[in-house]
Motif scaffolding. Structure first.
Motif, PDB file in Angstrom:
ATOM      1  N   ALA A 358      65.704 -34.769 -47.397  1.00 26.34           N
ATOM      2  CA  ALA A 358      66.548 -33.767 -48.056  1.00 26.34           C
ATOM      3  C   ALA A 358      65.867 -32.400 -48.050  1.00 26.34           C
ATOM      4  CB  ALA A 358      66.854 -34.206 -49.484  1.00 26.34           C
ATOM      5  N   ARG A 359      64.569 -32.380 -48.335  1.00 26.07           N
ATOM      6  CA  ARG A 359      63.841 -31.104 -48.362  1.00 26.07           C
ATOM      7  C   ARG A 359      63.836 -30.435 -46.991  1.00 26.07           C
ATOM      8  NH1 ARG A 359      57.348 -30.410 -49.694  1.00 26.07           N
ATOM      9  NH2 ARG A 359      57.162 -28.258 -48.938  1.00 26.07           N
ATOM     10  N   VAL A 360      63.594 -31.220 -45.947  1.00 27.90           N
ATOM     11  CA  VAL A 360      63.518 -30.643 -44.609  1.00 27.90           C
ATOM     12  C   VAL A 360      64.881 -30.175 -44.139  1.00 27.90           C
ATOM     13  CG1 VAL A 360      63.000 -31.138 -42.185  1.00 27.90           C
ATOM     14  CG2 VAL A 360      61.435 -31.907 -43.981  1.00 27.90           C
ATOM     15  N   LEU A 361      65.930 -30.943 -44.433  1.00 29.82           N
ATOM     16  CA  LEU A 361      67.274 -30.511 -44.055  1.00 29.82           C
ATOM     17  C   LEU A 361      67.652 -29.209 -44.746  1.00 29.82           C
ATOM     18  CD1 LEU A 361      69.098 -33.962 -44.044  1.00 29.82           C
ATOM     19  CD2 LEU A 361      68.678 -32.499 -42.069  1.00 29.82           C
ATOM     20  N   ALA A 362      67.270 -29.074 -46.006  1.00 36.95           N
ATOM     21  CA  ALA A 362      67.527 -27.821 -46.716  1.00 36.95           C
ATOM     22  C   ALA A 362      66.728 -26.681 -46.093  1.00 36.95           C
ATOM     23  CB  ALA A 362      67.164 -27.984 -48.189  1.00 36.95           C
ATOM     24  N   GLY A 363      65.503 -26.992 -45.670  1.00 33.61           N
ATOM     25  CA  GLY A 363      64.677 -25.982 -45.021  1.00 33.61           C
ATOM     26  C   GLY A 363      65.265 -25.522 -43.702  1.00 33.61           C
ATOM     27  N   ILE A 364      65.802 -26.454 -42.923  1.00 31.85           N
ATOM     28  CA  ILE A 364      66.423 -26.094 -41.652  1.00 31.85           C
ATOM     29  C   ILE A 364      67.650 -25.221 -41.880  1.00 31.85           C
ATOM     30  CG2 ILE A 364      67.659 -27.028 -39.653  1.00 31.85           C
ATOM     31  CD1 ILE A 364      65.745 -29.418 -39.731  1.00 31.85           C
ATOM     32  N   ALA A 365      68.419 -25.537 -42.918  1.00 37.13           N
ATOM     33  CA  ALA A 365      69.600 -24.721 -43.236  1.00 37.13           C
ATOM     34  C   ALA A 365      69.190 -23.281 -43.545  1.00 37.13           C
ATOM     35  CB  ALA A 365      70.353 -25.336 -44.412  1.00 37.13           C
ATOM     36  N   ALA A 366      68.084 -23.110 -44.260  1.00 37.91           N
ATOM     37  CA  ALA A 366      67.603 -21.762 -44.567  1.00 37.91           C
ATOM     38  C   ALA A 366      67.132 -21.053 -43.300  1.00 37.91           C
ATOM     39  CB  ALA A 366      66.474 -21.830 -45.593  1.00 37.91           C
ATOM     40  N   MET A 367      66.527 -21.808 -42.395  1.00 45.40           N
ATOM     41  CA  MET A 367      66.055 -21.221 -41.129  1.00 45.40           C
ATOM     42  C   MET A 367      67.216 -20.742 -40.264  1.00 45.40           C
ATOM     43  SD  MET A 367      63.031 -23.850 -40.005  1.00 45.40           S
ATOM     44  CE  MET A 367      61.838 -24.426 -41.206  1.00 45.40           C
ATOM     45  N   GLU A 368      68.364 -21.397 -40.353  1.00 45.79           N
ATOM     46  CA  GLU A 368      69.523 -20.939 -39.589  1.00 45.79           C
ATOM     47  C   GLU A 368      69.846 -19.490 -39.933  1.00 45.79           C
ATOM     48  OE1 GLU A 368      72.847 -23.909 -38.688  1.00 45.79           O
ATOM     49  OE2 GLU A 368      72.027 -24.712 -40.557  1.00 45.79           O
ATOM     50  N   VAL A 369      69.697 -19.137 -41.203  1.00 43.21           N
ATOM     51  CA  VAL A 369      69.943 -17.761 -41.639  1.00 43.21           C
ATOM     52  C   VAL A 369      68.833 -16.852 -41.137  1.00 43.21           C
ATOM     53  CG1 VAL A 369      70.240 -16.254 -43.628  1.00 43.21           C
ATOM     54  CG2 VAL A 369      71.202 -18.572 -43.671  1.00 43.21           C
ATOM     55  N   THR A 370      67.594 -17.319 -41.267  1.00 43.87           N
ATOM     56  CA  THR A 370      66.437 -16.512 -40.869  1.00 43.87           C
ATOM     57  C   THR A 370      66.490 -16.142 -39.394  1.00 43.87           C
ATOM     58  OG1 THR A 370      65.055 -17.545 -42.567  1.00 43.87           O
ATOM     59  CG2 THR A 370      63.919 -16.470 -40.716  1.00 43.87           C
ATOM     60  N   TYR A 371      66.825 -17.118 -38.553  1.00 50.12           N
ATOM     61  CA  TYR A 371      66.791 -16.899 -37.099  1.00 50.12           C
ATOM     62  C   TYR A 371      68.160 -16.559 -36.511  1.00 50.12           C
ATOM     63  CZ  TYR A 371      62.062 -18.657 -37.399  1.00 50.12           C
ATOM     64  OH  TYR A 371      60.734 -18.816 -37.725  1.00 50.12           O
ATOM     65  N   GLY A 372      69.203 -16.586 -37.333  1.00 52.01           N
ATOM     66  CA  GLY A 372      70.531 -16.215 -36.863  1.00 52.01           C
ATOM     67  C   GLY A 372      71.081 -17.154 -35.808  1.00 52.01           C
ATOM     68  N   LEU A 373      70.747 -18.455 -35.887  1.00 48.11           N
ATOM     69  CA  LEU A 373      71.204 -19.441 -34.918  1.00 48.11           C
ATOM     70  C   LEU A 373      71.693 -20.687 -35.653  1.00 48.11           C
ATOM     71  CD1 LEU A 373      68.277 -19.230 -32.331  1.00 48.11           C
ATOM     72  CD2 LEU A 373      70.576 -18.275 -32.045  1.00 48.11           C
ATOM     73  N   ARG A 374      72.694 -21.341 -35.073  1.00 48.41           N
ATOM     74  CA  ARG A 374      73.174 -22.601 -35.644  1.00 48.41           C
ATOM     75  C   ARG A 374      72.273 -23.756 -35.234  1.00 48.41           C
ATOM     76  NH1 ARG A 374      78.980 -23.317 -33.428  1.00 48.41           N
ATOM     77  NH2 ARG A 374      77.953 -22.419 -31.613  1.00 48.41           N
ATOM     78  N   CYS A 375      72.251 -24.793 -36.079  1.00 48.59           N
ATOM     79  CA  CYS A 375      71.462 -25.982 -35.763  1.00 48.59           C
ATOM     80  C   CYS A 375      72.277 -27.217 -36.113  1.00 48.59           C
ATOM     81  CB  CYS A 375      70.149 -25.980 -36.545  1.00 48.59           C
ATOM     82  SG  CYS A 375      69.060 -27.361 -36.138  1.00 48.59           S
ATOM     83  N   SER A 376      72.388 -28.117 -35.155  1.00 44.47           N
ATOM     84  CA  SER A 376      73.091 -29.387 -35.355  1.00 44.47           C
ATOM     85  C   SER A 376      72.046 -30.483 -35.557  1.00 44.47           C
ATOM     86  CB  SER A 376      73.957 -29.688 -34.121  1.00 44.47           C
ATOM     87  OG  SER A 376      74.368 -31.026 -34.112  1.00 44.47           O
ATOM     88  N   ASN A 377      72.164 -31.221 -36.657  1.00 45.13           N
ATOM     89  CA  ASN A 377      71.169 -32.251 -36.972  1.00 45.13           C
ATOM     90  C   ASN A 377      71.693 -33.643 -36.655  1.00 45.13           C
ATOM     91  OD1 ASN A 377      68.840 -30.805 -38.366  1.00 45.13           O
ATOM     92  ND2 ASN A 377      70.598 -29.977 -39.478  1.00 45.13           N
ATOM     93  N   VAL A 378      70.979 -34.323 -35.782  1.00 45.32           N
ATOM     94  CA  VAL A 378      71.305 -35.700 -35.417  1.00 45.32           C
ATOM     95  C   VAL A 378      69.979 -36.400 -35.169  1.00 45.32           C
ATOM     96  CG1 VAL A 378      71.704 -34.881 -33.052  1.00 45.32           C
ATOM     97  CG2 VAL A 378      72.449 -37.163 -33.695  1.00 45.32           C
ATOM     98  N   PHE A 379      69.768 -37.536 -35.849  1.00 42.45           N
ATOM     99  CA  PHE A 379      68.420 -38.100 -35.751  1.00 42.45           C
ATOM    100  C   PHE A 379      68.349 -39.545 -36.228  1.00 42.45           C
ATOM    101  CE2 PHE A 379      68.911 -35.577 -39.592  1.00 42.45           C
ATOM    102  CZ  PHE A 379      68.465 -36.416 -40.598  1.00 42.45           C
ATOM    103  N   HIS A 380      67.170 -40.139 -35.944  1.00 40.67           N
ATOM    104  CA  HIS A 380      66.862 -41.497 -36.383  1.00 40.67           C
ATOM    105  C   HIS A 380      66.419 -41.417 -37.848  1.00 40.67           C
ATOM    106  CE1 HIS A 380      67.098 -42.203 -32.151  1.00 40.67           C
ATOM    107  NE2 HIS A 380      65.932 -41.664 -31.874  1.00 40.67           N
TER     108      HIS A 380
END
Length: 493
Positions: A358-380
């Protein structure tokens, strides 16, 4: 062929002549139009035309090629099917690519011992197809299993959607026959549960072609389950879904597969595969149970209860093998489906403790704003192996640079929460800078010592996976964290 190095054509001619004296002409490619298909692996952002490509068909030819390269001090880049995603098979401009694709014989399937002996160019899925007549299969199932080869799987320690229960390549390989750069054939592991001496099999698997060339592999086979069913659980937000993963494992359940996809992934995959995914969910979990009918029924019931308590908004259980296949097809086609919504994507690979999802997914969401790029999460999700797909457009100046920086930030976050920079894709060229984030100089020196023991001439896949002090120093100059001096123990250049 033009080259920035005017001596390269002469060098190529010298090496080609030496190779043709040892192996058939059909095994040696050197014209640019013939070597072009080998200029990259699945990480197409990095490309380099190789000087020469060799395609041996047997062990003797592998040894002959290595002998020429050793005598002429030519770097060798091993290559399987080229499906790797970290640049591990990126050629060297004055080196030889050694592809094992033509070594594709299944030597034997022993249904009593539940093993198969195969050459390195055998496709992952082909092993299961050959063993199916005996009710057996090879468990590791990376998404590229229809194309990737067992030699490449050994090099990268590949996993797949069922690795949570059945393990990675390292847990499913008994023995590897290896050609060394010094011209010897060594066997690591054996047919028993353990082998005498040091456990060098565990050292070799995942070594990314830096220690030797795989010429034969003995793999374990497991019985095909009588039944398998998949739960598709929907969640209103990714944090709740991430916490649900930890809840399933905490309940003492080890699913055959436990995967997560966020809304972006689901919506890009569903029109492509028509898997029946919930398009309104912020995230879905795919949780598989396999075994006997009674075992599956009990596990599906227990997982459904845990997921409901964890906040699932909807729970759907596959009712046929065809529906189960569609659920998994959507997950396995997530990478190619990214092309429906973005011109380019950059697939990352990091592993974290499940409790940190949960913490890392929230961190990635914040990075989308920082870097101005979308990120799709799919994983094991079950074993914390994340595969964020950073979406960008390479035709827009600066977007690839931002995607790379985004990816490096994700890996740094993985390390920060107690994880690692790769789970199954390897380091290759892509993550070599991030190795400087995770490891200190003493650890990197130990890695180099192992490399030197196997490859004293440093000819096998050089400049991959293990960063030099100079590279770490340069990486540190670009990535200063919290105002601290990066890697103070390293010499400044």
């Amino acid at each position: 062929m033009s080259s920035s190095n005017p001596a390269l054509p002469d060098r190529r001619a010298q090496v080609v002549a030496a190779l043709l004296a040892r192996v058939p002409a059909a095994c040696v490619l050197f014209a640019p139009e013939d070597t072009r298909p080998y200029e990259c692996d699945g990480l197409a952002a990095y490309r380099q035309l190789p000087m020469i490509v060799t395609l041996p068909t047997d062990e003797a030819q592998v040894l002959a090629i290595l002998a020429v390269c050793r005598a002429l001090n030519v770097p060798v880049v091993p290559r399987g099917a080229g499906t790797g995603l970290s640049g591990g098979a990126l050629p060297i401009h004055d080196g030889v690519v050694l592809s094992t694709a033509r070594m594709n014989a299944i030597k034997r399937v022993d249904h009593l011992a539940r093993t198969a002996v195969v050459q390195p160019g055998v496709r992952n899925l082909a092993i299961s197809e050959a063993a199916a007549i005996h009710g057996l299969y090879y468990a590791p199932d990376p998404s590229s299993q229809i194309a990737c080869t067992i030699g490449g799987n050994v090099a990268e320690n590949a996993g797949g959607v069922h690795c949570l229960k059945y393990g990675l390549t390292i847990h499913n390989v008994l023995r590897v026959r290896v050609a060394t750069i010094e011209g010897d054939i060594v066997e690591l592991g054996g047919g028993a549960l353990d082998a005498p001496g040091l456990d060098l099999l565990a050292v070799f698997i995942g070594s990314e072609g830096m220690l030797g060339i795989v010429v034969e592999v003995t793999v374990k086979l497991v019985p095909k389950p009588a039944l398998a069913q998949v739960i598709m659980a929907s969640f209103a937000d990714v944090v709740t879904a991430g916490n649900a993963v930890a809840d399933v494992i905490a309940a003492g359940i080890i699913p055959a597969g436990l995967e997560m996809m966020d809304r972006t992934s689901v919506r890009m995959v569903e029109p492509f595969v028509k898997a029946g995914y919930d398009l309104d969910a912020a995230a879905i979990l795919l949780c598989e149970a396999d075994g006997t009918a009674l075992e599956v029924a009990e596990e599906i019931s227990r997982m459904s209860a845990v997921l409901a308590r964890a906040g699932a908004t909807a729970i759907t259980v596959s009712q046929s093998e065809a529906e189960r296949g569609r659920f998994w097809s959507g997950r396995k086609n997530a990478f190619p489906a990214a092309g429906r919504i973005s011109p380019d994507y950059y697939c990352m690979d990091g592993t974290i403790p499940r409790k940190q999802l949960a913490r890392v997914l929230a961190g990635i969401a914040a990075m989308e704003v920082t870097y101005g790029l979308r990120c799709s999460n799919v994983f094991h999700a079950g074993d914390g192996n994340m595969h964020p797909l950073i979406l960008f457009d390479a035709s827009v100046p600066g977007e690839f640079d931002r995607a790379e920086a985004f990816g490096a930030a994700i890996l740094a976050l993985c390390v920060e929460v107690g994880g690692t920079i790769t789970g199954e894709h390897g380091v290759g060229m892509e993550k070599i800078g991030s190795m400087c984030v995770q490891f200190g100089r003493k650890e990197l020196d130990a890695f180099f010592a192992v490399k030197h023991a196997f490859d004293p001439c440093a000819l096998l896949n050089p400049d991959k996976a293990i960063p030099t002090p100079h590279r770490c120093a340069e990486f540190g100059k670009l990535h200063v964290h919290h105002g601290q001096v990066p890697f103070p123990e390293l010499p400044r250049f």
